[in-house]
Design an enzyme around this catalytic site. Structure first.
Site, PDB file in Angstrom:
ATOM      1  N   CYS A 143      29.732  53.178  15.321  1.00 12.19           N
ATOM      2  CA  CYS A 143      30.392  52.049  15.988  1.00 12.19           C
ATOM      3  C   CYS A 143      29.368  51.103  16.639  1.00 12.19           C
ATOM      4  O   CYS A 143      28.630  50.460  15.916  1.00 12.19           O
ATOM      5  CB  CYS A 143      31.430  52.582  16.982  1.00 12.19           C
ATOM      6  SG  CYS A 143      32.671  51.344  17.426  1.00 12.19           S
ATOM      7  N   HIS A 246      34.789  56.181  14.055  1.00 15.40           N
ATOM      8  CA  HIS A 246      34.314  57.227  14.968  1.00 15.40           C
ATOM      9  C   HIS A 246      34.333  58.576  14.260  1.00 15.40           C
ATOM     10  O   HIS A 246      35.240  59.388  14.429  1.00 15.40           O
ATOM     11  CB  HIS A 246      35.133  57.224  16.259  1.00 15.40           C
ATOM     12  CG  HIS A 246      34.680  56.158  17.197  1.00 15.40           C
ATOM     13  ND1 HIS A 246      33.712  56.377  18.166  1.00 15.40           N
ATOM     14  CD2 HIS A 246      34.998  54.852  17.278  1.00 15.40           C
ATOM     15  CE1 HIS A 246      33.482  55.244  18.817  1.00 15.40           C
ATOM     16  NE2 HIS A 246      34.245  54.304  18.299  1.00 15.40           N
ATOM     17  N   GLU A 248      32.682  61.138  14.806  1.00 12.48           N
ATOM     18  CA  GLU A 248      32.599  62.316  15.677  1.00 12.48           C
ATOM     19  C   GLU A 248      33.974  62.862  16.032  1.00 12.48           C
ATOM     20  O   GLU A 248      34.089  64.005  16.460  1.00 12.48           O
ATOM     21  CB  GLU A 248      31.787  61.983  16.940  1.00 12.48           C
ATOM     22  CG  GLU A 248      32.534  61.234  18.035  1.00 12.48           C
ATOM     23  CD  GLU A 248      32.735  59.749  17.730  1.00 12.48           C
ATOM     24  OE1 GLU A 248      32.325  59.281  16.641  1.00 12.48           O
ATOM     25  OE2 GLU A 248      33.306  59.051  18.601  1.00 12.48           O
TER      26      GLU A 248
END
Ligand code: MN
Length: 284
Positions: A143, A246, A248
């Site tokens: 990001c 994202h 993660e």
């Protein structure tokens, strides 16, 4: 095209010799903190530390690295000498998401919809990225982190996506971060596509900015259906991947967990060919 303005003049364009091949089984991976925060309310009460500004970082990045076999090391803003010493000690760099980058970093005036910015954080992270890039250290940028890599290599950003691509795609999703909300196309044959194992898929989305002009040596490898560049990589580096989504938060998805696993694998071998190792089981 590489611009020449201020600190960008210092941008290294070729790797420093002797990229490490440390071969640490559980590689150390520096993770940038993502946000500066004013003193939280609870710290102004009795029996607490004195109020002070703080750095914030979502635990998801650290969990994704650890569960993929790496050891996350949080990297707060610091001077360049300390940052270089940190990079000497780690095997990779993960750039987290966070606030908008001040557009002065890529030679533009602020857009009315620009969010809060932290220019000191920008300066530190841009310097850190350039130093890591010069070492050919494996880098996974998420990001804001991806936007930073692009700016560090002389690229520019779209400051407010709806101005350019309209609102047919909700790039700031209201659903939870684990949900995949917009389609994604990856370039067949790209490192990212080979790691992910798919060309047409879906991702989450929490951004209102994106890459505009790509920085020096970067190749776009992922697009939303509205044409927004959502992923890029540097073919001149063993592992330098930026993703606008994202990742993660998506390690529960089989088609997404491999990105962090491949990143940790690249860190483990000190920058060897991650294509050869993306399918190996995660150590430990
Ligand atoms: Mn998006």
């Amino acid at each position: 095209m590489l611009r020449t303005r201020g600190i960008l003049d210092l941008m290294p364009v070729s790797p420093i010799d002797g990229a490490r091949s440390r071969g640490r089984e559980r590689p150390l991976i520096a993770v940038t903190t993502s946000e500066m925060r004013d003193p939280p309310e609870h710290l102004t009460k009795d029996q607490a530390d004195p109020p002070r500004r703080e750095m914030a970082l979502g635990l998801r990045y650290l969990e994704a690295i650890e569960s993929s076999g790496g050891v996350p090391v949080v990297a707060p803003p610091m001077g360049l000498v300390a940052a270089e010493a940190l990079l000497d000690a780690v095997d990779g760099l993960c750039l987290s998401g966070g606030p908008d980058i001040h557009p002065s970093a890529y030679g533009q005036e602020p857009h009315p919809e620009l969010g809060p910015t932290e220019r000191e954080l920008d300066a530190f992270e841009l310097a850190l990225v350039r130093a890591a890039d010069a070492r050919s250290l494996p880098v996974l940028a998420v990001c804001r982190g991806a936007q930073l890599v692009n700016v560090a290599r002389g690229g520019t950003l779209i400051q407010h996506l709806p101005d350019v691509v309209g609102d047919q795609i909700e790039h700031r999703q209201r659903e939870r971060a684990e949900n995949l909300t917009h389609a994604m196309r990856l370039e067949p044959g790209s490192l990212l596509s080979e790691i992910a194992g798919w060309h047409d898929g879906a991702v989450n989305s929490f951004h209102h900015q994106a890459v505009d002009e790509l920085g020096y040596g970067l190749t776009a490898t992922g697009w939303a259906p509205d044409g927004t560049i959502e992923a890029f990589e540097a073919p001149d580096r063993p592992f330098l991947i930026g993703v606008q989504w994202h990742a993660e938060c998506l390690i529960g998805w089989p088609e997404h967990v491999r990105l962090f696993q491949a990143f940790v694998a690249a860190c483990r071998v000190g920058g060897g060919d991650p294509r050869a190792r993306a399918t190996e089981p995660v150590g430990g």
